[in-house]
Design a protein around this motif. Structure first.
Motif, PDB file in Angstrom:
ATOM      1  N   PHE A 130       0.794  -1.193  -0.113  1.00 64.55           N
ATOM      2  CA  PHE A 130       0.086  -0.022   0.122  1.00 64.55           C
ATOM      3  C   PHE A 130       0.881   1.285  -0.064  1.00 64.55           C
ATOM      4  O   PHE A 130       0.367   2.273  -0.567  1.00 64.55           O
ATOM      5  CB  PHE A 130      -1.012   0.133   1.082  1.00 64.55           C
ATOM      6  CG  PHE A 130      -2.213  -0.787   1.003  1.00 64.55           C
ATOM      7  CD1 PHE A 130      -3.169   0.006   0.025  1.00 64.55           C
ATOM      8  CD2 PHE A 130      -2.476  -2.021   1.400  1.00 64.55           C
ATOM      9  CE1 PHE A 130      -4.462  -0.710  -0.278  1.00 64.55           C
ATOM     10  CE2 PHE A 130      -3.691  -2.604   1.128  1.00 64.55           C
ATOM     11  CZ  PHE A 130      -4.818  -1.916   0.410  1.00 64.55           C
ATOM     12  N   GLU A 131       1.922   1.170   0.659  1.00 64.93           N
ATOM     13  CA  GLU A 131       2.777   2.342   0.636  1.00 64.93           C
ATOM     14  C   GLU A 131       3.517   2.584  -0.752  1.00 64.93           C
ATOM     15  O   GLU A 131       3.399   3.719  -1.332  1.00 64.93           O
ATOM     16  CB  GLU A 131       4.005   2.087   1.544  1.00 64.93           C
ATOM     17  CG  GLU A 131       3.919   2.039   3.046  1.00 64.93           C
ATOM     18  CD  GLU A 131       4.870   1.879   4.028  1.00 64.93           C
ATOM     19  OE1 GLU A 131       5.765   1.270   3.388  1.00 64.93           O
ATOM     20  OE2 GLU A 131       4.826   2.413   5.102  1.00 64.93           O
ATOM     21  N   ASN A 132       3.613   1.608  -1.647  1.00 63.96           N
ATOM     22  CA  ASN A 132       4.082   1.764  -2.866  1.00 63.96           C
ATOM     23  C   ASN A 132       3.051   2.119  -4.019  1.00 63.96           C
ATOM     24  O   ASN A 132       3.137   3.016  -4.709  1.00 63.96           O
ATOM     25  CB  ASN A 132       4.591   0.367  -3.470  1.00 63.96           C
ATOM     26  CG  ASN A 132       6.154   0.078  -3.206  1.00 63.96           C
ATOM     27  OD1 ASN A 132       6.873   0.632  -3.682  1.00 63.96           O
ATOM     28  ND2 ASN A 132       6.406  -0.419  -1.829  1.00 63.96           N
ATOM     29  N   LEU A 133       1.576   1.771  -3.668  1.00 68.27           N
ATOM     30  CA  LEU A 133       0.630   2.140  -4.508  1.00 68.27           C
ATOM     31  C   LEU A 133       0.428   3.531  -3.938  1.00 68.27           C
ATOM     32  O   LEU A 133      -0.142   4.252  -4.952  1.00 68.27           O
ATOM     33  CB  LEU A 133      -0.461   1.413  -4.020  1.00 68.27           C
ATOM     34  CG  LEU A 133      -0.769  -0.098  -4.477  1.00 68.27           C
ATOM     35  CD1 LEU A 133      -1.832  -1.020  -4.132  1.00 68.27           C
ATOM     36  CD2 LEU A 133      -0.328  -0.207  -6.216  1.00 68.27           C
ATOM     37  N   LYS A 134       0.489   3.947  -2.898  1.00 67.52           N
ATOM     38  CA  LYS A 134       0.292   5.359  -2.495  1.00 67.52           C
ATOM     39  C   LYS A 134       1.177   6.217  -3.437  1.00 67.52           C
ATOM     40  O   LYS A 134       0.731   7.272  -3.852  1.00 67.52           O
ATOM     41  CB  LYS A 134       0.598   5.580  -0.972  1.00 67.52           C
ATOM     42  CG  LYS A 134       0.308   7.115  -0.583  1.00 67.52           C
ATOM     43  CD  LYS A 134       0.695   7.192   1.091  1.00 67.52           C
ATOM     44  CE  LYS A 134       0.493   8.700   1.343  1.00 67.52           C
ATOM     45  NZ  LYS A 134       0.734   8.882   2.818  1.00 67.52           N
ATOM     46  N   LYS A 141       9.176   7.500 -10.950  1.00 63.73           N
ATOM     47  CA  LYS A 141       9.547   7.626 -12.329  1.00 63.73           C
ATOM     48  C   LYS A 141       9.364   6.400 -12.917  1.00 63.73           C
ATOM     49  O   LYS A 141       8.872   5.363 -12.321  1.00 63.73           O
ATOM     50  CB  LYS A 141      10.995   7.721 -12.118  1.00 63.73           C
ATOM     51  CG  LYS A 141      11.447   9.131 -11.390  1.00 63.73           C
ATOM     52  CD  LYS A 141      13.172   8.946 -11.415  1.00 63.73           C
ATOM     53  CE  LYS A 141      13.818   7.982 -10.817  1.00 63.73           C
ATOM     54  NZ  LYS A 141      15.312   8.040 -10.609  1.00 63.73           N
ATOM     55  N   LEU A 142       9.472   6.343 -14.223  1.00 61.12           N
ATOM     56  CA  LEU A 142       8.986   5.386 -15.206  1.00 61.12           C
ATOM     57  C   LEU A 142       9.644   4.092 -14.991  1.00 61.12           C
ATOM     58  O   LEU A 142       9.447   2.931 -14.797  1.00 61.12           O
ATOM     59  CB  LEU A 142       9.118   5.682 -16.512  1.00 61.12           C
ATOM     60  CG  LEU A 142       8.668   4.701 -17.555  1.00 61.12           C
ATOM     61  CD1 LEU A 142       7.382   4.314 -17.429  1.00 61.12           C
ATOM     62  CD2 LEU A 142       8.964   5.174 -18.959  1.00 61.12           C
ATOM     63  N   ASP A 143      11.311   4.321 -14.530  1.00 58.14           N
ATOM     64  CA  ASP A 143      12.037   3.393 -14.094  1.00 58.14           C
ATOM     65  C   ASP A 143      11.705   2.608 -12.878  1.00 58.14           C
ATOM     66  O   ASP A 143      12.205   1.501 -12.518  1.00 58.14           O
ATOM     67  CB  ASP A 143      13.587   3.709 -13.914  1.00 58.14           C
ATOM     68  CG  ASP A 143      14.051   3.996 -15.610  1.00 58.14           C
ATOM     69  OD1 ASP A 143      13.423   3.571 -16.554  1.00 58.14           O
ATOM     70  OD2 ASP A 143      15.085   4.576 -15.502  1.00 58.14           O
ATOM     71  N   ASP A 144      10.837   3.162 -11.895  1.00 61.39           N
ATOM     72  CA  ASP A 144      10.529   2.596 -10.979  1.00 61.39           C
ATOM     73  C   ASP A 144       9.294   1.468 -11.011  1.00 61.39           C
ATOM     74  O   ASP A 144       8.999   0.795 -10.174  1.00 61.39           O
ATOM     75  CB  ASP A 144       9.880   3.533  -9.851  1.00 61.39           C
ATOM     76  CG  ASP A 144      10.790   4.542  -9.461  1.00 61.39           C
ATOM     77  OD1 ASP A 144      12.276   4.184  -9.425  1.00 61.39           O
ATOM     78  OD2 ASP A 144      10.785   5.685  -9.295  1.00 61.39           O
ATOM     79  N   LEU A 145       8.758   1.586 -12.184  1.00 60.30           N
ATOM     80  CA  LEU A 145       7.541   0.769 -12.486  1.00 60.30           C
ATOM     81  C   LEU A 145       8.073  -0.510 -13.373  1.00 60.30           C
ATOM     82  O   LEU A 145       9.230  -0.677 -14.101  1.00 60.30           O
ATOM     83  CB  LEU A 145       6.422   1.392 -13.619  1.00 60.30           C
ATOM     84  CG  LEU A 145       5.733   2.448 -12.904  1.00 60.30           C
ATOM     85  CD1 LEU A 145       4.699   3.201 -13.911  1.00 60.30           C
ATOM     86  CD2 LEU A 145       5.218   2.196 -11.709  1.00 60.30           C
ATOM     87  N   TYR A 197       0.196  -9.161  -4.023  1.00 63.19           N
ATOM     88  CA  TYR A 197       0.208  -7.836  -4.836  1.00 63.19           C
ATOM     89  C   TYR A 197      -0.831  -8.015  -6.021  1.00 63.19           C
ATOM     90  O   TYR A 197      -1.778  -7.098  -6.003  1.00 63.19           O
ATOM     91  CB  TYR A 197       1.473  -7.664  -5.247  1.00 63.19           C
ATOM     92  CG  TYR A 197       1.495  -6.647  -6.163  1.00 63.19           C
ATOM     93  CD1 TYR A 197       1.832  -5.049  -5.761  1.00 63.19           C
ATOM     94  CD2 TYR A 197       1.432  -6.612  -7.811  1.00 63.19           C
ATOM     95  CE1 TYR A 197       1.542  -4.065  -6.527  1.00 63.19           C
ATOM     96  CE2 TYR A 197       1.109  -5.409  -8.573  1.00 63.19           C
ATOM     97  CZ  TYR A 197       1.470  -4.189  -8.034  1.00 63.19           C
ATOM     98  OH  TYR A 197       1.468  -2.985  -8.857  1.00 63.19           O
ATOM     99  N   LEU A 198      -0.852  -9.084  -6.422  1.00 62.91           N
ATOM    100  CA  LEU A 198      -2.125  -9.237  -7.580  1.00 62.91           C
ATOM    101  C   LEU A 198      -3.324  -9.152  -6.803  1.00 62.91           C
ATOM    102  O   LEU A 198      -4.402  -8.737  -7.417  1.00 62.91           O
ATOM    103  CB  LEU A 198      -1.739 -10.704  -8.230  1.00 62.91           C
ATOM    104  CG  LEU A 198      -2.739 -10.948  -9.454  1.00 62.91           C
ATOM    105  CD1 LEU A 198      -2.631  -9.972 -10.399  1.00 62.91           C
ATOM    106  CD2 LEU A 198      -2.589 -12.541  -9.810  1.00 62.91           C
ATOM    107  N   GLY A 199      -3.354  -9.754  -5.646  1.00 68.27           N
ATOM    108  CA  GLY A 199      -4.724  -9.797  -5.025  1.00 68.27           C
ATOM    109  C   GLY A 199      -5.262  -8.284  -4.914  1.00 68.27           C
ATOM    110  O   GLY A 199      -6.495  -7.875  -4.961  1.00 68.27           O
TER     111      GLY A 199
END
Length: 424
Positions: free
Chosen positions: A312-316, A324-328, A359-361
């Motif tokens: 959730f911290e990453n989704l936030k 950045k795009l490289d983070d995805l 994560y997928l769920g």
């Protein structure tokens, strides 16, 4: 693991987490009496197809997810129209086959011009056969055959939209739910594989040795006890070991280890990382013992909690634009990371698979068009309004959402490939 094993395990990880997700949709849709037309892993062109019962199971080219296609979700089969000439095959006075083409090749059939047809409510077809109208009842599992493909009809009571909201919601939620169940089970397996620290530990054990690092070029093995570094006793003090190695970039250090009761020393020269901190490429852990059943459950729950907070911290950060795009990462980077983790051993791969499943769920429950969360949101609105939303408008929302997700996937995948080409 060898290269072939790593590739196999990487493919298996993807296959397991996607299959368990789609199986959740499939199982609860079948329980609700919904006709499931297709169970697919991947998108795009079919690589493999097998029909069992009412459902066609397919493996598709693009490994970016999967889907379960239920009757009534998409436009149904193209029915024969009044005035069209068709051929039908009967069994026990019920129409079991309706042929729309190559009629001259259909032996043992009745051929006529369609006067009226209803394959959803009344399950009847009327044919004008040589000037006389004949009425026939249609079997609820009859097949419509055209262009070499057979499609089972779907009476209205087998449609997704005909079921109560609670059953439709369960069929949708079951996908993410199965990912949560899988994550919990795998975290439990991980707890069993790594065990739990013993009380009052007095030593550190080498747990991992990274390839292409200094430690991989000396006589070190997993399970070795680290006794001292440069004459300094280590005991169970992991931070002390990290500190000594970190302060010795490009400086040889003497590491005394104990293996099977025999001590010997190895000399290693730590390699500086980008920050100039020395690294030798080993991981160390405290001695462990097998986890009890209770410890396995509590450890699994703890890992679920910690991992959920991390996700959730990453989704936030994704929502607030702090990336950045490289983070995805798309399928390419996920496969790359999975292969790297697979090389570290079964325990690490099990933990990583649990994280991916979790994560997928969670991701699928986001209220983003085309995802399960958006479909649940539409069902909630239907429950509040006491009537269904316009199916065409809802389908358009999901279509646009799916197109945007696929576009993002293409961009991220293209960036991942460029990064690999650049050697980053």
């Amino acid at each position: 693991m060898g290269t072939i094993q790593v590739v196999f395990m990487t493919v298996l990880v993807f296959f397991v987490i996607v299959t368990i997700h789609e199986w959740g949709h499939y199982y609860f849709a079948k329980r609700a009496g919904i006709l499931v037309r297709e169970f697919a892993i991947g998108f795009g062109p079919k690589l493999f197809s097998l029909k069992r019962g009412e459902t066609r199971f397919t493996l598709r080219l693009i490994p970016a997810g999967g889907f379960v296609r239920m009757a009534g979700e998409d436009p149904e089969l193209v029915e024969a129209q009044p005035g069209q000439t068709v051929a039908v095959r009967l069994k026990d006075n019920l129409v079991t086959r309706i042929y729309l083409d190559r009629l001259d090749e259909r032996a043992g059939t009745i051929r006529g011009e369609v006067d009226s047809i209803d394959l959803e409510h009344k399950l009847t077809i009327s044919l004008n056969v040589e000037g006389e109208v004949e009425n026939y009842s249609v079997h609820p599992q009859a097949l419509v055959i055209a262009k070499g493909k057979d499609t089972q009809i779907a009476p209205i009571d087998r449609h997704f939209g005909s079921k109560p909201i609670r059953k439709r919601a369960m069929a949708i939620f079951a996908g993410p739910m199965m990912n949560f169940v899988l994550a919990f089970v795998l975290f439990g397996v991980y707890a069993q594989l790594v065990g739990v620290p013993v009380d009052n530990p007095d030593k550190l054990l080498v747990s991992t040795i990274e390839e292409n690092y200094p430690a991989s070029k000396v006589d070190l093995k997993k399970g070795d006890i680290v006794e001292s570094i440069n004459g300094i006793e280590i005991g169970a003090d992991l931070p002390k070991m990290i500190d000594i190695i970190g302060k010795s970039p490009n400086k040889p250090i003497e590491m005394k280890i104990n293996r099977d009761g025999t001590s010997h020393a190895v000399t290693i020269t730590p390699r500086p990382n980008e920050e100039g901190v020395g690294k030798v490429g080993i991981g160390a852990t405290l001695p462990t013992r097998p986890a009890t059943a209770v410890e396995t459950v509590t450890r699994s729950a703890e890992l679920m909690k910690v991992s959920t907070i991390f996700i959730f911290e990453n989704l936030k950060m994704l929502v607030t634009g702090q990336f950045k795009l490289d983070d995805l990462g798309g399928p390419v980077r996920t496969a790359e990371m999975t292969s790297q983790i697979a090389k570290k051993g079964l325990a690490q791969l099990t933990s990583w698979t649990a994280m991916l499943s979790l994560y997928l769920g969670i991701f699928n429950l986001l209220p983003v068009p085309a995802l399960d969360g958006s479909r649940l949101l539409f069902l909630g609105l239907e429950g509040i309004r006491k009537r269904p939303l316009d199916p065409s408008k809802e389908s358009m929302v999901h279509f646009v959402g799916f197109a945007m997700l696929m576009l993002l996937m293409l961009v991220v995948t293209y960036n991942d490939i460029l990064r690999l080409v650049r050697g980053e």
